[in-house]
Design a protein around this motif. Structure first.
Motif, PDB file in Angstrom:
ATOM      1  N   GLN A 620       0.840  -1.184   0.000  1.00 49.97           N
ATOM      2  CA  GLN A 620       0.000   0.000   0.000  1.00 49.97           C
ATOM      3  C   GLN A 620       0.890   1.254   0.000  1.00 49.97           C
ATOM      4  O   GLN A 620       1.828   1.371   0.785  1.00 49.97           O
ATOM      5  CB  GLN A 620      -0.892  -0.011   1.251  1.00 49.97           C
ATOM      6  CG  GLN A 620      -1.927   1.102   1.288  1.00 49.97           C
ATOM      7  CD  GLN A 620      -2.753   1.047   2.567  1.00 49.97           C
ATOM      8  OE1 GLN A 620      -2.198   1.034   3.670  1.00 49.97           O
ATOM      9  NE2 GLN A 620      -4.075   0.998   2.428  1.00 49.97           N
ATOM     10  N   ALA A 622       0.907   5.355   0.432  1.00 51.61           N
ATOM     11  CA  ALA A 622       0.169   6.522   0.914  1.00 51.61           C
ATOM     12  C   ALA A 622       1.009   7.774   0.670  1.00 51.61           C
ATOM     13  O   ALA A 622       2.224   7.757   0.863  1.00 51.61           O
ATOM     14  CB  ALA A 622      -0.140   6.388   2.405  1.00 51.61           C
ATOM     15  N   ASP A 689      -2.067   4.577  -3.623  1.00 54.05           N
ATOM     16  CA  ASP A 689      -3.308   3.906  -3.218  1.00 54.05           C
ATOM     17  C   ASP A 689      -4.203   4.823  -2.403  1.00 54.05           C
ATOM     18  O   ASP A 689      -5.428   4.684  -2.441  1.00 54.05           O
ATOM     19  CB  ASP A 689      -2.980   2.677  -2.360  1.00 54.05           C
ATOM     20  CG  ASP A 689      -2.327   1.570  -3.154  1.00 54.05           C
ATOM     21  OD1 ASP A 689      -3.026   0.948  -3.965  1.00 54.05           O
ATOM     22  OD2 ASP A 689      -1.112   1.345  -2.967  1.00 54.05           O
ATOM     23  N   VAL A 690      -3.592   5.734  -1.651  1.00 50.58           N
ATOM     24  CA  VAL A 690      -4.367   6.569  -0.744  1.00 50.58           C
ATOM     25  C   VAL A 690      -3.615   7.872  -0.514  1.00 50.58           C
ATOM     26  O   VAL A 690      -2.380   7.904  -0.508  1.00 50.58           O
ATOM     27  CB  VAL A 690      -4.635   5.833   0.595  1.00 50.58           C
ATOM     28  CG1 VAL A 690      -3.326   5.425   1.271  1.00 50.58           C
ATOM     29  CG2 VAL A 690      -5.476   6.680   1.539  1.00 50.58           C
ATOM     30  N   PRO A 714      -8.279   7.722  -3.420  1.00 48.41           N
ATOM     31  CA  PRO A 714      -9.051   7.678  -2.183  1.00 48.41           C
ATOM     32  C   PRO A 714      -8.359   8.508  -1.102  1.00 48.41           C
ATOM     33  O   PRO A 714      -7.125   8.497  -1.002  1.00 48.41           O
ATOM     34  CB  PRO A 714      -9.067   6.193  -1.817  1.00 48.41           C
ATOM     35  CG  PRO A 714      -8.742   5.478  -3.090  1.00 48.41           C
ATOM     36  CD  PRO A 714      -7.853   6.383  -3.862  1.00 48.41           C
ATOM     37  N   TYR A 733     -14.901  10.758   1.031  1.00 47.25           N
ATOM     38  CA  TYR A 733     -13.612  10.476   1.660  1.00 47.25           C
ATOM     39  C   TYR A 733     -13.835   9.667   2.926  1.00 47.25           C
ATOM     40  O   TYR A 733     -14.966   9.579   3.434  1.00 47.25           O
ATOM     41  CB  TYR A 733     -12.862  11.777   1.977  1.00 47.25           C
ATOM     42  CG  TYR A 733     -13.435  12.554   3.156  1.00 47.25           C
ATOM     43  CD1 TYR A 733     -12.785  12.563   4.389  1.00 47.25           C
ATOM     44  CD2 TYR A 733     -14.626  13.269   3.051  1.00 47.25           C
ATOM     45  CE1 TYR A 733     -13.304  13.269   5.469  1.00 47.25           C
ATOM     46  CE2 TYR A 733     -15.157  13.979   4.115  1.00 47.25           C
ATOM     47  CZ  TYR A 733     -14.490  13.973   5.328  1.00 47.25           C
ATOM     48  OH  TYR A 733     -15.002  14.666   6.408  1.00 47.25           O
ATOM     49  N   LEU A 745      -6.222   2.916   7.415  1.00 49.30           N
ATOM     50  CA  LEU A 745      -5.444   2.348   6.314  1.00 49.30           C
ATOM     51  C   LEU A 745      -5.804   0.884   6.095  1.00 49.30           C
ATOM     52  O   LEU A 745      -5.924   0.424   4.950  1.00 49.30           O
ATOM     53  CB  LEU A 745      -3.945   2.498   6.587  1.00 49.30           C
ATOM     54  CG  LEU A 745      -3.388   3.923   6.456  1.00 49.30           C
ATOM     55  CD1 LEU A 745      -1.977   4.004   7.032  1.00 49.30           C
ATOM     56  CD2 LEU A 745      -3.388   4.362   4.983  1.00 49.30           C
ATOM     57  N   LEU A 748      -9.274   0.729   4.506  1.00 48.67           N
ATOM     58  CA  LEU A 748      -9.223   1.075   3.089  1.00 48.67           C
ATOM     59  C   LEU A 748      -8.703  -0.097   2.268  1.00 48.67           C
ATOM     60  O   LEU A 748      -9.245  -0.421   1.194  1.00 48.67           O
ATOM     61  CB  LEU A 748      -8.341   2.304   2.874  1.00 48.67           C
ATOM     62  CG  LEU A 748      -8.316   2.834   1.441  1.00 48.67           C
ATOM     63  CD1 LEU A 748      -9.536   3.708   1.185  1.00 48.67           C
ATOM     64  CD2 LEU A 748      -7.053   3.633   1.164  1.00 48.67           C
TER      65      LEU A 748
END
Length: 788
Positions: A620, A622, A689-690, A714, A733, A745, A748
């Protein structure tokens, strides 16, 4: 009626788009109307200043009394003196106008004889007396050959530029030219191209051929001269990132050919066709999937019209000028940021969906159907409309605005770029000591005048910065130190002379504005509640009290003296009222926004494919974007606390917010990318990813939230981070405070792609409907008109 089309011919002779335009117009007049039309051409060398002056004088003495109407379109052709003169402008000498980057004119520093002539020229202001033209040529001849004069007349340079401006402005004055027209809105809106009281009609010329047709979808095709302003390198770099197995054909020749071929080497899909005969062009357009065309600030760009007449979508970029007048993003093609990744995404979208490309091509053909010679000819022969004058605004900032690299720059650039559809706007900005003084049109109708800080001002700022732990103070100290850069007030004063109002973008320029334009109405653009913001930055440091007193004084002066105050949120307006009491200003909320042209939306399916291609789909990712700004520093501190609890996540911190942390020991899954170029920023936005927004202080709204949502990422945000935005947790969101970031996290990561895609699309749609800068500016314009 007997018509003369007056055209200069380059030395050495080179025929191109301008000549095709005049031939097409002449043919229309002679075959489709009752008029008789001749092309009157004069060789016009311009290799040096004296050659250029000879060309200007030659046209000024041209006797065209045998014609009923004279139409000019380019320097120095418009020097002709005729009682029925129409200017159909292609462009002025751009190296002395919108692309000029040389020194400003300092009349006092010139030799005495030249100084006297320049002062005489300046007596009439922006629209000189055309009766002075013969005298100017005589005075120039008397000065020729004198060494100190020749040195001052360097070409291009400030003196030669002033002389050309004088001649152009005198020749094109509303008293001498009956009607003004331009080949595109881009030309019509350029600063100093037309008299301030002129009505300028936009008359789009068609291509000189009419046999364009639509065939297959076999390749991408583009055609232009191979030189740097056409930015073929941008197309090549973008195309190399396109995965589809489709060729790119490039027609044309020019001085940049070898460099471009080297750049394309190794990609067999890219083929250079060299010079292509005119008769072969229609077939090449016909079988293209789409036509990428990405010049910088093109006057018009007939390639756009030719492609659309062939039923092909055009892919261009937001700063291409003329092409953007026809390319509607997502309808007749794509308008992307001028970055390879953004351009590649648009090309890929067309290659992956040929049915959509065909549908866009049909819309493109409809868009250019009204472009024909009938409309051009009727417009040139019509009775002029009544004159109108566009209002002008002068905006003062403590920082350069273009290119916009952070939130403050982005707000100023995009808000005023969109307001410039209604106003002429000058942004007078303070640059660094090493920056050149420049006047650059950064968008149609929007001029940035950059004045470099003097070294004395920079040294004074550094001294104060050391008193507060080397925190940035260049904004806060401007009211105290602007006198150390006298050129700043001079530029403000000159710009404000013709402005309806002056705008303090931040309170730290109010003293300079009052010194430069004490009688002009003051508008105040409140990006934040500055006192609250700077209290968080400076805290209890030794010099904090004096600096905060300066902030308080400046912010109160803006609040009390302004006739109009506009802020990012209604909450900020309320807070300013509580701090400083009542104001007679008209108050307006003008929220932060996002430029949808500059942020390419990547849907979830494509994001997953990009992650797989980059081999980063196993972890992931971020991201957090931010500048060196107190609330952003707090957010990074919170991320550093939470990162070790989330070993499955890679945290990327982007922007100048990284600087205070560069010497810190960081968790192994945190990377500081620092300030990056737009291409890298777009790549990070495309692969993440985020996006994180764990803000817990500050004022205004967070621009990064809008950038995240526009890009299709996202978002996990604190409640405070989403303040002032019309968005709903769970719909647009995920909401989580910093201590709950780990849970958010994981939640998500466990969310199925269908639900995630639904949130992404809802967020993008909310940005498009509420926070596009165009939407925001249109609402503000309605407010300005209603309250004027």
């Amino acid at each position: 009626m007997k018509i003369a089309l007056v055209t200069p011919l380059a030395v050495p002779l080179a025929l191109g788009g301008a000549e095709n335009l005049w031939w097409g117009l002449q043919n229309h007049f002679n075959t489709k109307t009752e008029h008789q039309c001749d092309i009157v051409s004069v060789m016009a060398p311009e290799g040096n200043f004296w050659d250029l002056m000879a060309s200007y004088e030659a046209f000024s003495s041209l006797d065209l009394s045998g014609y009923d109407l004279v139409i000019s379109g380019k320097y120095p052709g418009w020097m002709v003196n005729h009682p029925n003169h129409v200017c159909y402008m292609l462009h002025r000498l751009r190296g002395l106008y919108d692309t000029y980057s040389g020194a400003p004119l300092d009349i006092a520093a010139q030799p005495a004889e030249l100084r006297g002539m320049l002062e005489w020229m300046a007596e009439d202001g922006a629209e000189p007396d055309a009766g002075k033209i013969p005298t100017l040529f005589e005075r120039l001849r008397s000065l020729r050959g004198k060494p100190e004069i020749e040195a001052a007349l360097g070409f291009p340079g400030p003196v030669s530029r002033a002389i050309v401006h004088f001649l152009d402005n005198a020749a094109l004055s509303t008293g001498r030219v009956r009607r003004h027209a331009a080949i595109a809105r881009t030309v019509a809106r350029r600063k100093d191209y037309f008299p301030p009281d002129a009505v300028v009609d936009v008359l789009y010329p068609p291509p000189h051929r009419d046999d364009y047709f639509c065939g297959g979808q076999d390749y991408f095709f583009t055609s232009s001269r191979l030189d740097r302003p056409k930015r073929l390198d941008l197309i090549i770099e973008a195309f190399r990132a396109v995965e589809a197995n489709i060729p790119l054909l490039i027609a044309g020749s020019g001085p940049d050919a070898e460099r471009l071929k080297t750049l394309a080497s190794g990609d067999d899909r890219i083929r250079f066709l060299g010079f292509v005969a005119d008769d072969a062009m229609a077939g090449l357009y016909a079988n293209a999937l789409a036509v990428p065309f990405v010049p910088y600030d093109e006057d018009y760009g007939l390639i756009t019209i030719e492609a659309m007449r062939s039923g092909k979508p055009v892919v261009t970029v937001s700063d291409s000028g003329g092409p953007t007048e026809f390319v509607e993003d997502g309808v007749t093609g794509f308008v992307t940021a001028p970055e390879p990744l953004a351009l590649a995404a648009a090309l890929s979208a067309l290659a992956d969906n040929r049915a959509r490309a065909a549908a866009m091509g049909l819309e493109a053909r409809k868009r250019v159907e009204p472009v024909d010679w009938d409309r051009v000819a009727d417009g040139l022969l019509a009775t002029p409309a009544p004159r109108r004058i566009r209002s002008k605004l002068t905006v003062a900032t403590t920082f350069k605005v273009f290119p916009p690299m952070n939130g403050g720059q982005a707000r100023v650039y995009h808000l005023y770029r969109n307001l410039a559809r209604h106003y002429d706007i000058d942004i007078v900005s303070l640059g660094g000591p090493a920056d050149p003084r420049s006047e650059v049109e950064i968008a149609p109708g929007l001029l940035e005048i950059t004045i470099p800080r003097s070294q004395d001002q920079a040294d004074a700022e550094y001294y104060v910065s050391r008193l507060v732990g080397e925190r940035p103070v260049s904004d806060v100290t401007t009211n105290a130190f602007f006198g150390l850069t006298p050129g700043y007030v001079e530029a403000l004063e000159l710009s404000a002379t013709t402005s309806e109002a002056v705008i303090a973008s931040h309170p730290y320029v109010v003293a300079a504005l009052r010194a430069a334009a004490p009688d002009k109405p003051l508008w105040y653009e409140a990006h934040n509640v500055e006192l609250s913001l700077k209290e968080a930055v400076f805290g209890n440091l030794p010099a904090a009290e004096a600096l905060l007193a300066e902030v308080r004084h400046a912010e109160k002066q803006c609040w009390v003296d302004a006739v109009r105050v506009f802020a990012c949120t209604g909450r900020d307006l309320d807070d300013l009222g509580r701090l400083y009491g009542a104001t007679t200003a008209h108050l307006t909320e003008v929220p932060n926004g996002v430029s949808l042209d500059d942020v390419r939306f990547i849907d979830l399916a494509r994001r997953r494919r990009l992650q797989m291609a980059g081999r980063i789909d196993g972890q992931q990712t971020a991201i957090f974007l931010g500048s060196w700004h107190g609330p952003n520093l707090e957010a990074v501190e919170d991320i550093l606390v939470e990162a070790p609890k989330n070993p499955q996540t890679r945290f990327l911190i982007v922007g100048s917010v990284c600087l205070p942390f560069k010497d810190r020991s960081l968790p192994s899954n945190v990377e500081l990318l620092g300030a990056v170029d737009m291409e890298t920023r777009d790549l990070v936005l495309a692969l993440a990813d985020v996006a994180l927004n764990p803000m817990r202080s500050g004022s205004g709204t967070n621009l990064k939230m809008l950038d995240y949502m526009a890009a299709g990422i996202p978002v996990i945000s604190s409640a405070f981070g989403a303040r002032g935005l019309r968005i709903e947790k769970g719909t647009h969101y995920m909401q989580a405070e910093a201590p709950d970031l780990s849970d958010a996290l994981r939640q998500l990561a466990a969310t199925d792609d269908a639900a995630l895609a639904q949130m992404i699309v809802a967020a993008r749609e909310r940005v498009e409907s509420e926070y596009s800068w165009r939407v925001i500016a249109d609402r503000f314009l309605e407010e300005l008109v209603a309250t004027s």
